[in-house]
Design an enzyme around this catalytic site. Structure first.
Site, PDB file in Angstrom:
ATOM      1  N   ARG A 196      -0.584 -13.790   0.224  1.00  0.00           N
ATOM      2  CA  ARG A 196      -0.802 -14.329   0.936  1.00  0.00           C
ATOM      3  C   ARG A 196      -1.754 -14.772   1.245  1.00  0.00           C
ATOM      4  NH1 ARG A 196       0.677  -7.649   2.762  1.00  0.00           N
ATOM      5  NH2 ARG A 196       0.438  -7.626   1.021  1.00  0.00           N
ATOM      6  N   GLU A 218      -6.921   2.473   2.162  1.00  0.00           N
ATOM      7  CA  GLU A 218      -6.987   1.810   0.802  1.00  0.00           C
ATOM      8  C   GLU A 218      -8.354   1.310   0.076  1.00  0.00           C
ATOM      9  OE1 GLU A 218      -6.291  -1.165  -0.388  1.00  0.00           O
ATOM     10  OE2 GLU A 218      -6.063  -1.308   1.740  1.00  0.00           O
ATOM     11  N   VAL A 265       0.588  -1.025   0.116  1.00  0.00           N
ATOM     12  CA  VAL A 265      -0.087  -0.025  -0.245  1.00  0.00           C
ATOM     13  C   VAL A 265       0.432   1.660   0.196  1.00  0.00           C
ATOM     14  CG1 VAL A 265      -1.546   1.597   1.057  1.00  0.00           C
ATOM     15  CG2 VAL A 265      -1.879  -1.324   1.481  1.00  0.00           C
ATOM     16  N   GLY A 266       1.799   1.471   0.711  1.00  0.00           N
ATOM     17  CA  GLY A 266       2.340   2.779   1.723  1.00  0.00           C
ATOM     18  C   GLY A 266       3.389   2.937  -0.694  1.00  0.00           C
ATOM     19  N   PHE A 304      -2.294 -15.241  -5.550  1.00  0.00           N
ATOM     20  CA  PHE A 304      -4.196 -14.732  -5.039  1.00  0.00           C
ATOM     21  C   PHE A 304      -4.740 -14.761  -6.177  1.00  0.00           C
ATOM     22  CE2 PHE A 304      -3.460 -10.861  -3.762  1.00  0.00           C
ATOM     23  CZ  PHE A 304      -4.530 -10.009  -4.598  1.00  0.00           C
ATOM     24  N   CYS A 308      -6.268  -9.362   2.537  1.00  0.00           N
ATOM     25  CA  CYS A 308      -7.346  -8.088   3.234  1.00  0.00           C
ATOM     26  C   CYS A 308      -8.368  -9.039   3.326  1.00  0.00           C
ATOM     27  CB  CYS A 308      -7.780  -6.932   2.381  1.00  0.00           C
ATOM     28  SG  CYS A 308      -6.388  -6.198   1.946  1.00  0.00           S
ATOM     29  N   ASP A 326      11.541   2.859   6.023  1.00  0.00           N
ATOM     30  CA  ASP A 326      11.317   1.301   6.398  1.00  0.00           C
ATOM     31  C   ASP A 326      12.169   0.497   6.945  1.00  0.00           C
ATOM     32  OD1 ASP A 326       8.739  -0.689   5.406  1.00  0.00           O
ATOM     33  OD2 ASP A 326      10.333  -2.324   6.186  1.00  0.00           O
ATOM     34  N   LEU A 347     -17.432  -7.761   0.094  1.00  0.00           N
ATOM     35  CA  LEU A 347     -16.855  -8.530  -1.740  1.00  0.00           C
ATOM     36  C   LEU A 347     -16.377 -10.080  -1.763  1.00  0.00           C
ATOM     37  CD1 LEU A 347     -14.210  -5.223  -2.946  1.00  0.00           C
ATOM     38  CD2 LEU A 347     -16.739  -6.109  -4.068  1.00  0.00           C
TER      39      LEU A 347
END
Length: 509
Positions: free
Chosen positions: A381, A196, A17-18, A373, A311, A72, A262
């Site tokens: 993930r 996000e 995301v970042g 995925f 997520c 980071d 979703l």
């Protein structure tokens, strides 16, 4: 400011995301260059930053020069962002990063210095599901968010706006704000929620042309000014009517709810796919008929082996825990069923492979096409492919995996973390799973191939060549419904697909 930038942004966390989010902000707010997108007449708002007042352009097409730095703790991660080989794969990301890296986009491990320089600090760190303690298996672990807040309070010498970008439980901003307010320097921090809504594989288009930008803040004069500061950043390229402002708690909860809705659609159509296979109905025909209803729509109605990614499952489990915490047992059970159905779909696919192949896959070579995925990402993930591989390894099959973006190291890390499968507790695991350089070598001599990620290249493979190289009977298990099943059957394959009738079982079709 002395370096010529109107605003300084620091993002804590250089992940999925970042990194992309900050790259797109930098690309749309270059130093000394007018924004090219006109979103309406400029709205001039005077907003205090630190001890000075600067002017923001809230109508888009502005000329805000913004310096962005992603920080980071991992030197390896930062080195990758500063190299041609970025740490994540996302179509279009390399071009965006290279456009502004070193000009107004930077990547650094000097966290203290960048926080102090920043006017706005984004918190974009991982918030995994807790594995121990209260709420284990459901609640989100916000330890990293708290550590970020403590670091900001420790090193800051001036007032700042702190933005939650991580997906967090509702009311997390209150904890972040309390940590920040405990600073002994008399500093004032404003905390915003800016979740996000990115889909991996289309993150850059999602950021460049978002359907909405959500900003939540405290409904006080100071909170509203902070929200306007952030809104004016996005307004450089996002139309004002797509920038929504809410209170903090609505913003935090909206992210969880969006992902839950979703995922619910995916589990809903997957439940119907099982019914289709039992009755002889065709799930593709069902989704076409249902999706034409304007009240329902056609998106997220593709049946598959199940949803994955960082997520959906995490956010639904978080929502389940929140409902339980507030005594809403029936609500918790409702949303937990979405997870149960997703697990069922993955297990059902594995069991169908085994039962179809004469109830044993021991010693048989099985080609797995796709481990990510979803297509256009290297993210593994919670990937459904991992659970299918796990089940087949337990059945003592010989697995050959091909994915154009997934690295073997990442595959093993996720298998260990999520499935607890590693060489220590599964002797012979390394030998049981081979990573192939291409689809053809993965399928060579295989008894079956299973398409588990919807990569476009799998549609265009030479399946006649593949068929000739495979053991007979040659089985195809399409876990994404992307192949031409009639054409494959003409070649000689025995084809089984999610939610599709088996012509051997339903001869009247």
């Amino acid at each position: 400011m002395s370096d010529g930038f109107d605003l300084h942004i620091c993002c804590m966390g250089a992940g999925y995301v970042g990194g992309p989010t900050m790259a797109v902000i930098a690309a749309n707010c270059p130093k000394g260059v007018m924004g090219s997108v006109t979103c309406g007449p400029p709205v001039f708002v005077s907003i205090p930053i630190r001890d000075e007042s600067i002017t923001t352009w809230g109508g888009g097409g502005g000329e805000r020069a913004i310096r962005v730095c992603v920080v980071d703790l991992s030197q390896k991660q930062i080195d990758a962002w500063n190299s041609p080989d970025l740490p994540i794969y996302e179509p279009g990301l390399v071009e965006v990063v290279e456009k502004c890296r070193g000009t107004n986009l930077f990547f650094s491990t000097d966290i203290d210095a960048e926080i102090e320089l920043a006017d706005v600090v984004f918190i974009s760190v991982n918030t995994p599901t807790k594995t121990a303690g209260i709420g284990a298996g459901r609640a989100a672990n916000v330890k990293n968010c708290e550590l970020c807040a403590r670091k900001i309070a420790e090193v800051s010498m001036g007032d700042k706006i702190v933005v939650e970008k991580s997906t967090v439980p509702v009311r997390t901003a209150e904890a972040v704000r309390r940590v920040l307010d405990c600073n002994e320097k008399g500093l004032r921090f404003q905390v915003l929620s800016n979740p996000e809504f990115l889909a991996e594989g289309t993150a850059i288009p999602d950021l460049m042309e978002p359907d909405r930008v959500l900003i939540g803040g405290v409904q006080s004069p100071e909170g509203l000014r902070a929200a306007e500061t952030l809104a004016s950043v996005y307004a450089n390229w996002v139309p004002r009517e797509r920038i929504l402002t809410t209170n903090l708690w609505s913003s935090e909860l909206a992210k969880l709810v969006a992902n839950a809705f979703l995922a619910q659609r995916v589990s809903s159509i997957n439940s119907i796919s099982a019914l289709c296979e039992a009755t002889g109905a065709n799930v593709s025909e069902i989704t076409r008929a249902v999706g034409m209803d304007d009240r329902i729509g056609k998106r997220f109605l593709n049946s598959s082996i199940g949803f994955g990614g960082s997520c959906f499952q995490k956010d639904i489990l978080n929502l389940v825990y929140l409902c339980e915490t507030y005594g809403l047992r029936e609500c918790a059970e409702y949303w937990n069923q979405v997870i149960i159905m997703n697990d069922y779909q993955k297990k059902r696919f594995s069991e169908k492979m085994v039962s179809t192949m004469f109830n044993t896959v021991t010693g048989k070579k099985i080609a797995i096409l796709g481990f990510a995925f979803k297509k256009d990402t290297g993210d593994v993930r919670e990937t459904p492919s991992m659970f299918v591989v796990r089940d087949l390894v337990h059945e003592q099959a010989k697995i050959h995996v091909y994915d154009p973006q997934v690295k073997r190291e990442d595959m093993w890390i996720e298998m260990d973390y999520t499935c607890k499968m590693n060489a220590a507790n599964h002797p012979g695991l390394e030998e049981a799973v081979t990573t192939s350089p291409d689809a053809y070598s993965a399928c060579d001599g295989a008894h079956a191939l299973a398409v588990l990620t919807e990569w476009d290249e799998f549609k265009d493979l030479d399946y006649e060549r593949i068929y000739k190289s495979m053991a007979k009977p040659a089985f195809v298990f399409d876990g994404r419904n992307i192949l031409d099943h009639d054409a494959l059957r003409k070649v000689g394959f025995e084809v089984h697909a999610i939610g599709k009738p088996d012509p051997n079982k339903f001869s009247d079709l």
